[in-house]
Design a protein around this motif. Sequence first.
Motif, mmCIF file in Angstrom:
data_model
loop_
_atom_site.group_PDB
_atom_site.id
_atom_site.type_symbol
_atom_site.label_atom_id
_atom_site.label_comp_id
_atom_site.label_asym_id
_atom_site.label_seq_id
_atom_site.Cartn_x
_atom_site.Cartn_y
_atom_site.Cartn_z
ATOM 1 N N VAL A 1 63.600 -1.164 -11.198
ATOM 2 C CA VAL A 1 64.763 -0.432 -10.682
ATOM 3 C C VAL A 1 66.042 -0.935 -11.333
ATOM 4 C CG1 VAL A 1 66.128 0.040 -8.604
ATOM 5 C CG2 VAL A 1 63.632 0.165 -8.512
ATOM 6 N N GLY A 2 66.115 -2.240 -11.560
ATOM 7 C CA GLY A 2 67.275 -2.793 -12.255
ATOM 8 C C GLY A 2 67.396 -2.261 -13.672
ATOM 9 N N ARG B 1 68.897 -10.478 -5.392
ATOM 10 C CA ARG B 1 69.459 -11.199 -6.539
ATOM 11 C C ARG B 1 69.154 -10.457 -7.838
ATOM 12 N NH1 ARG B 1 67.630 -17.239 -6.891
ATOM 13 N NH2 ARG B 1 65.626 -16.178 -7.133
ATOM 14 N N ILE B 2 67.935 -9.959 -7.980
ATOM 15 C CA ILE B 2 67.578 -9.191 -9.181
ATOM 16 C C ILE B 2 68.444 -7.943 -9.290
ATOM 17 C CG2 ILE B 2 65.761 -7.801 -10.251
ATOM 18 C CD1 ILE B 2 63.744 -9.796 -9.072
ATOM 19 N N LEU B 3 68.594 -7.221 -8.179
ATOM 20 C CA LEU B 3 69.375 -5.993 -8.199
ATOM 21 C C LEU B 3 70.856 -6.280 -8.459
ATOM 22 C CD1 LEU B 3 67.749 -4.062 -5.207
ATOM 23 C CD2 LEU B 3 67.332 -3.741 -7.658
ATOM 24 N N THR B 4 71.352 -7.372 -7.900
ATOM 25 C CA THR B 4 72.758 -7.736 -8.116
ATOM 26 C C THR B 4 73.007 -8.063 -9.583
ATOM 27 O OG1 THR B 4 72.983 -8.570 -5.856
ATOM 28 C CG2 THR B 4 74.594 -9.343 -7.477
ATOM 29 N N ARG B 5 72.089 -8.802 -10.185
ATOM 30 C CA ARG B 5 72.247 -9.136 -11.607
ATOM 31 C C ARG B 5 72.230 -7.885 -12.481
ATOM 32 N NH1 ARG B 5 68.052 -14.314 -11.937
ATOM 33 N NH2 ARG B 5 69.500 -15.886 -11.098
ATOM 34 N N ALA B 6 71.534 -6.850 -12.021
ATOM 35 C CA ALA B 6 71.487 -5.592 -12.771
ATOM 36 C C ALA B 6 72.702 -4.714 -12.480
ATOM 37 C CB ALA B 6 70.208 -4.828 -12.421
ATOM 38 N N GLY B 7 73.583 -5.183 -11.581
ATOM 39 C CA GLY B 7 74.746 -4.376 -11.212
ATOM 40 C C GLY B 7 74.391 -3.201 -10.316
#
Length: 419
Positions: free
Chosen positions: A206-207, A85-91
């Motif tokens: 990473v995000g 979810r964190i990575l998805t929000r960061a695109g």
Amino acid sequence: MTSPAVDAPAPDLAELDLFGDDFTRDPFPWLESLRAEAPVRFDEGTGLWLVSRYRDVRRVLLAPEDFLPDNAQHAVTPLPFGVLRILTRAGFRLPPALANNGSAAHPGLRRVVTRFFNARRVTDAVPVIERIAGELLDGVREGLEESGRCDLFTSFAQVLPCRVLMELLGIDGVPPATLIRWSDASLELFWGRPTPARQLELADLVGEFHRWLTREVAAGAARPGSFVHALRDHRLPDGERLDVATAVAVCFFVFVAGQSTTGQLIATVLRHALAEPDIWSRAGSEDDLARAWVEEVLRREPPVTTWRRVAARPVELAGVRLPAGAPLLLMLMGSGSDPEVFEGPDRLCPHRANVRQHLSFGVGRHRCPGASLARTEAAVALASAARALPRVRPVAAADDPVLGLLSFRAPLRVTVETP
């Protein structure tokens, strides 16, 4: 020269843990047992087939149609929902670009990268490397004068390649310490075995890294002649301009490999040279010795210890039948100590006749495009440090931290003191 270790009982491969302290601190007995007893062996802990003999590793690397690079950058430890979810929000997304790209787009993207790291550019970069090394070593000397001790990893080896890469690729607007933190977090998240709580911390970093890269690529303000500008102008085989996501993936790989792994190499080179007074006393005045020492360290103890491939079809390797889709872990470090290829492999012998046969940068289509720069930076770092700090001596402790990721290993502390 480094003497061979005292003979000890061979470890029990049933107890092998690629993330365990025993393996991380001294992987060589385990690698020797793998080569001798089970050159292709399934590892329950990672779900990977370990390939440890030189000839088998080389065969896999030279057969990209049979052994695909698709899994080269997959997360070793599954990413839970909160991390995704964190990575998805960061695109965050990394389309196949370099190390994990077996498509027709790979040769062109590789050419973009190699133009920035070819022999001429690396030669031209030597004064830049020497200048930055000198500036950092001035700070090391100040630290030694104040306290009598200094850590060459955090003050020198880790910072030098980051600053060099930023200058060569035209990157600014972000502190080197931030790039280092982002890069190291990426390695740990995708190649480590962090706890769920630690995964969340790493995902945030990473995000941030990915968002920054995306802004750099998408902004359109890249300096003409810079690396990002070259990627923006690149055309794919179908004539279309390179998409932002793939350009970001190229940058992600180049920035991580160009700073973190090179810093790890420099730290290992320095640690071994400091342990050999004859090498340290001569490396500052003998350029050939510095380069030869770097090459031997690359053979024996490279920072990139393993790499992954996946079988494209059923295949036999070292007498073991592998099914289609079998994920392989190529033990690059083990291959460099294969006695079938390297005589007395446990000794560091500068000017070894066949040292360039090592596979630490890979071989074939996916050979590391930054190999020449990494070699040069490490040799300049060793020579510069040996000249600037001729009388320092190493201070080692049994509990000194060691980076122990699936594909990356290096000392995280290289402490020296003045007599």
